[in-house]
Design a protein around this motif. Structure first.
Motif, PDB file in Angstrom:
ATOM      1  N   LEU A  93       0.828  -1.203   0.000  1.00  0.00           N
ATOM      2  CA  LEU A  93       0.000   0.000   0.000  1.00  0.00           C
ATOM      3  C   LEU A  93       0.865   1.256   0.000  1.00  0.00           C
ATOM      4  O   LEU A  93       0.547   2.237  -0.694  1.00  0.00           O
ATOM      5  CB  LEU A  93      -0.941  -0.005   1.206  1.00  0.00           C
ATOM      6  CG  LEU A  93      -2.146  -0.928   1.108  1.00  0.00           C
ATOM      7  CD1 LEU A  93      -2.863  -1.023   2.446  1.00  0.00           C
ATOM      8  CD2 LEU A  93      -3.113  -0.442   0.025  1.00  0.00           C
ATOM      9  N   THR A  94       1.927   1.239   0.754  1.00  0.00           N
ATOM     10  CA  THR A  94       2.830   2.392   0.777  1.00  0.00           C
ATOM     11  C   THR A  94       3.424   2.640  -0.609  1.00  0.00           C
ATOM     12  O   THR A  94       3.433   3.772  -1.110  1.00  0.00           O
ATOM     13  CB  THR A  94       3.963   2.174   1.793  1.00  0.00           C
ATOM     14  OG1 THR A  94       3.394   2.036   3.099  1.00  0.00           O
ATOM     15  CG2 THR A  94       4.933   3.336   1.782  1.00  0.00           C
ATOM     16  N   ALA A  95       3.874   1.585  -1.251  1.00  0.00           N
ATOM     17  CA  ALA A  95       4.485   1.733  -2.578  1.00  0.00           C
ATOM     18  C   ALA A  95       3.461   2.204  -3.606  1.00  0.00           C
ATOM     19  O   ALA A  95       3.749   3.067  -4.442  1.00  0.00           O
ATOM     20  CB  ALA A  95       5.105   0.407  -3.006  1.00  0.00           C
ATOM     21  N   PHE A 154      -4.234   4.608   4.917  1.00  0.00           N
ATOM     22  CA  PHE A 154      -4.367   4.606   3.461  1.00  0.00           C
ATOM     23  C   PHE A 154      -5.814   4.889   3.046  1.00  0.00           C
ATOM     24  O   PHE A 154      -6.609   3.959   2.828  1.00  0.00           O
ATOM     25  CB  PHE A 154      -3.902   3.267   2.887  1.00  0.00           C
ATOM     26  CG  PHE A 154      -2.492   2.912   3.275  1.00  0.00           C
ATOM     27  CD1 PHE A 154      -1.418   3.505   2.624  1.00  0.00           C
ATOM     28  CD2 PHE A 154      -2.244   2.034   4.321  1.00  0.00           C
ATOM     29  CE1 PHE A 154      -0.114   3.200   2.989  1.00  0.00           C
ATOM     30  CE2 PHE A 154      -0.954   1.719   4.689  1.00  0.00           C
ATOM     31  CZ  PHE A 154       0.128   2.309   4.024  1.00  0.00           C
ATOM     32  N   PRO A 155      -6.193   6.161   2.911  1.00  0.00           N
ATOM     33  CA  PRO A 155      -7.560   6.466   2.481  1.00  0.00           C
ATOM     34  C   PRO A 155      -7.840   6.032   1.046  1.00  0.00           C
ATOM     35  O   PRO A 155      -9.001   6.016   0.617  1.00  0.00           O
ATOM     36  CB  PRO A 155      -7.637   7.993   2.619  1.00  0.00           C
ATOM     37  CG  PRO A 155      -6.227   8.461   2.520  1.00  0.00           C
ATOM     38  CD  PRO A 155      -5.399   7.380   3.152  1.00  0.00           C
ATOM     39  N   ALA A 193       3.638   6.382  -5.140  1.00  0.00           N
ATOM     40  CA  ALA A 193       4.204   6.509  -6.479  1.00  0.00           C
ATOM     41  C   ALA A 193       3.743   7.836  -7.084  1.00  0.00           C
ATOM     42  O   ALA A 193       2.701   8.374  -6.709  1.00  0.00           O
ATOM     43  CB  ALA A 193       3.768   5.330  -7.346  1.00  0.00           C
ATOM     44  N   PRO A 194       4.500   8.398  -8.013  1.00  0.00           N
ATOM     45  CA  PRO A 194       4.118   9.688  -8.608  1.00  0.00           C
ATOM     46  C   PRO A 194       2.688   9.656  -9.171  1.00  0.00           C
ATOM     47  O   PRO A 194       2.334   8.781  -9.960  1.00  0.00           O
ATOM     48  CB  PRO A 194       5.152   9.878  -9.718  1.00  0.00           C
ATOM     49  CG  PRO A 194       6.349   9.111  -9.248  1.00  0.00           C
ATOM     50  CD  PRO A 194       5.798   7.922  -8.536  1.00  0.00           C
ATOM     51  N   GLY A 195       1.870  10.607  -8.735  1.00  0.00           N
ATOM     52  CA  GLY A 195       0.502  10.726  -9.230  1.00  0.00           C
ATOM     53  C   GLY A 195      -0.468   9.699  -8.706  1.00  0.00           C
ATOM     54  O   GLY A 195      -1.604   9.603  -9.192  1.00  0.00           O
ATOM     55  N   ALA A 196      -0.071   8.908  -7.691  1.00  0.00           N
ATOM     56  CA  ALA A 196      -0.905   7.796  -7.233  1.00  0.00           C
ATOM     57  C   ALA A 196      -1.709   8.106  -5.985  1.00  0.00           C
ATOM     58  O   ALA A 196      -2.483   7.264  -5.544  1.00  0.00           O
ATOM     59  CB  ALA A 196      -0.039   6.565  -6.982  1.00  0.00           C
TER      60      ALA A 196
END
Length: 538
Positions: free
Chosen positions: A255-257, A299-300, A261-264
């Motif tokens: 979930l963190t990865a 993690f919303p 990530a850019p734009g995620a």
């Protein structure tokens, strides 16, 4: 554009009736159910409906989920019915004193915008043989095809079989055979099937042995990651989650990865796990795994789908947002309601919380939102007990197949930080519905004679902006000062169409005694109507 018609066998029987029979209707025989020109399903435009029925009948319809009566709007052949938004259309053909079986059609009206991916989310399949399930799943897959002709993935979120530690693991092969036959029959050759482990699925080894590896690609612990047309799905094993430190580390790491990530930061990550987490959907009934709730809280972007409880998805408490989004799947075998209520059955009031309704979710992920629609696979009115025996094996045709079990939910991830995203959640506890039901008929309470001439209190269903969950019913024998009935009676909201009235027996009513009834309609959030009352003689 919708490609595959919805098969509702009850209406097809009406359309297929021989011309001679239609030309010479039998006055003593109920007319056949009306047919419809545009089958129920998902459309990317408004639809215009025409109804076909036997000569000499009048077709009447409703758009609010209730059963049509002789006072409902009449369909005129020269004035087609235009549907511009998500709607259940229920029709009945009347001829004299006779009426057809009501048939309901569900319509999802979308735009031409194409989603990134489409998912069917089901759980609690509980298949154990071909005899009771082959025809059911033909009907269920016909309904799936009417909404998503080619779903990108079907999630079967635990309890595919009904093992209770009694060696039924090989039944997974029956599920596999039924699913594969219907995927082939419906041309869903590109559809992924992704399964999670439930408490009735025997062992992980039994699941692996029962299905193609692509359906359960775990690495040993019953959890894994999938990519469905660029949408990430994380399948967790809720049977071991809280005590499985490796699984917990894996979920948080992935979930963190995925979310950093850019734009995620505003892209959803779907999570499926059989058991719900504590304090989320339907007040957490039968929930567990507090560690899962804790791990998802950062993690919303996470949208957790869960089953296990069989709790119906008609109830808007099946959608919950706090630190993340949690959604109750419903059940493909039978549904439950929260406990502590009674149902009206053929044998009177019963302490019952189960109904033979089958439901699933249809999920569309777009660039800026996730739309979740609630669909009935079968919601015809039946008592789950027949002849004193418990059974959820009602067979098709289903006059309610493909109907909507409630308005759709839309999840938007709005904000530049996680805290802002949470602050913009729509389905939170502090934004819950506060509108109370209302009785709208002139005489909401009347008395009728039930079976054997017994007295019954007839309650005309109240109206609510979501659904009437139950009625508190108190009936006092004013002649003796004793309480004759004191009950919380479910409104039958899990059936389609829902009955227009409930007949509540006054058990042991004494002829000549005076009674006073008081009834309050209550929605799922506890919002209560003004009481209505009636004085009557037994």
């Amino acid at each position: 554009m919708r490609l595959t018609p919805l098969v509702i066998a009850a209406s097809c029987l009406a359309l297929a009736a021989p011309a001679a029979a239609q030309a010479r209707p039998q006055p003593s025989v109920p007319p056949a159910a009306p047919g419809v020109s545009v089958p129920g399903g998902r459309y990317d435009h408004a639809v215009t409906l025409k109804f076909r029925a036997e000569r000499g009948t009048t077709v009447r319809y409703t758009l609010d989920g209730s059963a049509p009566t002789r006072e409902s709007r009449a369909y005129s052949p020269g004035r087609p019915l235009r549907i511009t938004e998500d709607t259940n259309v229920t029709v009945v053909a009347f001829r004299g004193e006779r009426a057809s079986v009501p048939v309901a059609y569900g319509y999802l009206i979308k735009t031409k915008e194409k989603p990134l991916a489409r998912f069917v989310v089901m759980s609690d399949v509980h298949v154990g043989d071909h005899k009771n399930n082959d025809k059911k799943y033909e009907s269920f897959f016909d309904t799936i095809g009417s909404v998503f002709p080619h779903p990108d993935a079907i999630l079967s979120n635990g309890d595919m079989i009904n093992d209770n530690g009694d060696g039924k693991g090989p039944d997974h092969r029956i599920v596999s055979d039924i699913f594969q036959a219907n995927l082939k029959r419906k041309g869903m050759t590109g559809t992924q099937v992704l399964m999670s482990n439930g408490n009735h699925d025997d062992s992980l080894a039994a699941i692996r042995a029962g299905y193609p590896k692509a359906w359960f690609p775990d690495s040993g612990g019953g959890y894994y990651e999938s990519d469905v047309r660029g949408v990430h799905l994380l399948t967790v094993n809720t049977e071991t989650y809280d005590r499985d430190t490796a699984q917990r580390a894996w979920l948080k790491s992935r979930l963190t990865a995925l979310t950093t990530a850019p734009g995620a930061s505003r892209k959803p990550v779907l999570v499926q796990g059989h058991r719900p987490t504590t304090g989320t959907t339907m007040d957490g009934q039968q929930a567990g795994n507090p560690g899962l709730a804790a791990d998802l809280s950062a993690f919303p972007q996470a949208i957790l789908f869960s089953g296990h409880s069989h709790l119906n998805n008609n109830d808007d408490r099946s959608m919950y947002q706090g630190d993340f989004t949690s959604v109750n799947d419903g059940s493909m075998s039978y549904v439950e309601v929260d406990h502590g209520y009674q149902m009206v059955t053929e044998n009177g009031l019963a302490d019952r919380f189960e109904a033979p309704t089958a439901q699933a979710l249809f999920v569309e992920v777009y660039k800026d939102r996730t739309e979740i629609d609630r669909i009935n696979m079968a919601a015809d009115k039946h008592d789950i007990y027949t002849g004193g025996q418990w059974s959820a094996s009602w067979q098709p045709p289903y006059a309610s197949a493909g109907t909507l079990s409630g308005p759709g939910w839309t999840v938007r991830l709005k904000g530049s930080t996680n805290q802002q995203i949470k602050g913009n959640f729509r389905y939170t506890a502090d934004r819950r519905n506060t509108v109370a039901p209302k009785f709208t008929t002139r005489k909401p309470l009347t008395t009728v004679r039930g079976a054997g001439g017994a007295t019954a209190l007839r309650v005309a269903q109240a109206k609510d902006d979501q659904l009437v969950h139950h009625y508190t019913v108190d009936i006092t024998d004013t002649t003796t000062g004793t309480r004759a009935v004191s009950a919380k009676v479910l409104s039958d909201f899990y059936f389609m169409p829902r009955p227009n009235a409930l007949d509540i027996p006054v058990t042991g009513a004494v002829a000549g005694h005076r009674y006073r009834a008081e009834v309050v309609a209550v929605d799922a959030y506890g919002n209560a109507s003004r009481p209505v009352s009636l004085a009557f003689t037994g």
